[in-house]
Design an enzyme around this catalytic site. Structure first.
Site, PDB file in Angstrom:
ATOM      1  N   PHE A  84      47.583  29.259  35.725  1.00  0.00           N
ATOM      2  CA  PHE A  84      46.968  30.368  35.548  1.00  0.00           C
ATOM      3  C   PHE A  84      47.799  31.428  35.802  1.00  0.00           C
ATOM      4  O   PHE A  84      48.442  31.614  36.808  1.00  0.00           O
ATOM      5  CB  PHE A  84      45.799  30.456  36.540  1.00  0.00           C
ATOM      6  CG  PHE A  84      44.836  31.881  36.378  1.00  0.00           C
ATOM      7  CD1 PHE A  84      43.789  31.992  35.419  1.00  0.00           C
ATOM      8  CD2 PHE A  84      45.362  33.148  37.138  1.00  0.00           C
ATOM      9  CE1 PHE A  84      43.452  33.149  35.156  1.00  0.00           C
ATOM     10  CE2 PHE A  84      44.525  34.171  36.794  1.00  0.00           C
ATOM     11  CZ  PHE A  84      43.484  34.180  35.901  1.00  0.00           C
ATOM     12  N   ASP A 109      55.919  32.390  38.890  1.00  0.00           N
ATOM     13  CA  ASP A 109      54.719  33.236  39.219  1.00  0.00           C
ATOM     14  C   ASP A 109      54.292  32.802  40.376  1.00  0.00           C
ATOM     15  O   ASP A 109      53.614  31.913  40.994  1.00  0.00           O
ATOM     16  CB  ASP A 109      53.471  32.514  38.291  1.00  0.00           C
ATOM     17  CG  ASP A 109      52.512  33.355  38.148  1.00  0.00           C
ATOM     18  OD1 ASP A 109      52.194  33.986  39.354  1.00  0.00           O
ATOM     19  OD2 ASP A 109      51.443  33.480  37.418  1.00  0.00           O
ATOM     20  N   LYS A 143      48.890  40.640  44.297  1.00  0.00           N
ATOM     21  CA  LYS A 143      47.849  39.892  45.231  1.00  0.00           C
ATOM     22  C   LYS A 143      48.234  40.624  46.614  1.00  0.00           C
ATOM     23  O   LYS A 143      47.702  41.888  46.932  1.00  0.00           O
ATOM     24  CB  LYS A 143      47.677  38.516  45.192  1.00  0.00           C
ATOM     25  CG  LYS A 143      46.887  38.190  44.039  1.00  0.00           C
ATOM     26  CD  LYS A 143      46.571  36.690  44.083  1.00  0.00           C
ATOM     27  CE  LYS A 143      45.801  36.144  42.883  1.00  0.00           C
ATOM     28  NZ  LYS A 143      44.339  36.805  42.861  1.00  0.00           N
TER      29      LYS A 143
END
Length: 412
Positions: free
Chosen positions: A141, A226, A255
């Site tokens: 993702f 990532d 995040k």
């Protein structure tokens, strides 16, 4: 017009919001540390952190102070000028990483978009015109922009949005032989998460991580990590790649970087950064003073040795506690993950029922997550105490006991 706040409930969402989310009936209104309170004043322990975002808990005083101070100075200037908080944050991130250059954005999707564009732009400038393939992995993702969902390896996020950007190949995660067969002179980048978060909290094996690095170097392909979810202390080191002994060429993070304030970054080297010259990419809000002032305060707190040591200790406590629950109630298989990003796969008898566990935990005052229908995901604050972790495990124990006492429902 009344100056009083409008009365809103969960039903208001269905009336005024695009239905691309299905939020829980609970509406949080206040947070402090590892705790949340809803509209009815009920208290919850937060083992979700807004999907691994509020890594320092809710309303951390140093983040509140940084935001308040900057709000009284300067909010926004755009990138026609620079600003002091952005420069200070960029300096600190280069000190804490392999990188020497930073690009700021607002979300993990945007950071990844920048990384993928950098990979293709660099290849077009320094290699053959057909060196444009990006290799990614199934169950990955990487965000929700069209480019990011196309690189991510989950078809459910791309269906109905075709035609998709081309030149992207997906391979099985942790399968080095598949990568050895697929990578070629036409590959400009390989992108991977050190722990696949949305894809089930599945860590890369050390052999795979080292092999990917070797193959990227061999084929002059950029290795993009990532670390949107695993970065900023979540794994127990500031970035998770440190635990594999691997240095990527490009790293994306978001995040936990802002502790809840939207901010993201792409980190890379001097040589690679030169490929994104003036005018090639940009972001109106990226690197704005409010976001970067808060992020710097968060980074300084996360980078403290005491914080990272706590992540390791509390991660082990959580792992032991959930493993005991697995043995007692038979809901889970062996946990996986790093630090305070852990996933509990459902056992064969409870296949597909991770959401039931999350719902039961909420009834007992504990907020957790899923990572697909098969895995319960836990990502509590990096600052959670031993006593708070024990309290959360007691609440999870009560939820598991409740589920185990119910008549068994067949999923087959």
């Amino acid at each position: 017009m009344s100056a009083l706040p409008m009365s809103v409930t969960r039903k208001t969402f269905d009336q005024v919001m695009v239905p691309n989310y299905a939020p829980n009936e609970i509406v949080p209104v206040r947070g402090e540390g590892v705790r949340l309170w809803d509209q009815q004043g009920r208290e919850y322990l937060d083992f979700a952190c807004g999907i691994a975002v509020t890594g320092l808990g809710h309303c951390h005083p140093k983040l509140v102070a940084a935001l308040t101070a900057q709000a009284n100075r300067l909010w926004h200037v755009s990138n026609v000028m620079t600003n002091e908080p952005a420069l200070r944050l960029a300096q600190r991130l280069t000190e804490l990483s392999f990188a020497s250059k930073v690009f700021f954005a607002n979300s993990g999707s945007e950071a990844n978009e920048a990384a993928f564009k950098l990979a293709r732009k660099h290849a077009s400038l320094h290699h053959a015109p057909d060196k444009r393939e990006i290799i990614a992995f199934h169950n990955a993702f990487h965000g929700r922009t069209l480019f990011a969902v196309s690189v991510g390896g989950q078809a459910k996020y791309t269906q109905g949005f075709e035609p998709l950007p081309g030149g992207i190949t997906h391979l099985p995660f942790n399968d080095l032989s598949a990568l050895e067969q697929a990578i070629s002179a036409k590959t400009c980048a390989v992108v991977m998460e050190p722990v696949q978060g949305e894809g089930g909290v599945t860590p890369a094996t050390r052999e795979f991580a080292l092999g990917v690095r070797r193959l990227c170097t061999q084929h002059q392909a950029l290795l993009i990590y990532d670390e949107v979810q695993t970065g900023n202390g979540r794994s127990g080191t500031f970035f998770a790649h440190e635990q594999y002994g691997v240095v990527p060429d490009v790293l994306t993070t978001a995040k936990g970087l802002g502790g809840g304030f939207p901010v993201a970054a792409m980190l890379t080297t001097d040589d690679l950064a030169a490929s994104l010259g003036f005018g090639t990419h940009g972001s109106t809000y990226g690197g704005n003073p409010l976001a970067t002032a808060v992020a710097l305060a968060a980074v300084e707190e996360i980078a403290r040795p005491e914080t990272l040591a706590n992540v390791a200790a509390r991660g082990e406590q959580l792992r032991r506690g959930v493993s005991e629950l697995a043995g007692r109630y038979g809901l889970f298989e062996e946990l996986r993950g790093l630090g305070l990003l852990l996933g509990a796969p459902m056992s064969a008898a409870w296949r597909g029922r991770a959401k039931d566990v999350v719902t039961a935990c909420l009834r007992h005052g504990l907020w957790t997550l899923v990572a697909g229908p098969e895995v319960v995901r836990m990502a509590p604050s990096l600052l959670i105490t031993e006593a708070e972790m024990a309290e959360g495990l007691r609440r999870m124990d009560a939820a598991c006991a409740e589920l185990a006492a119910l008549p068994r429902v067949s999923n087959g």
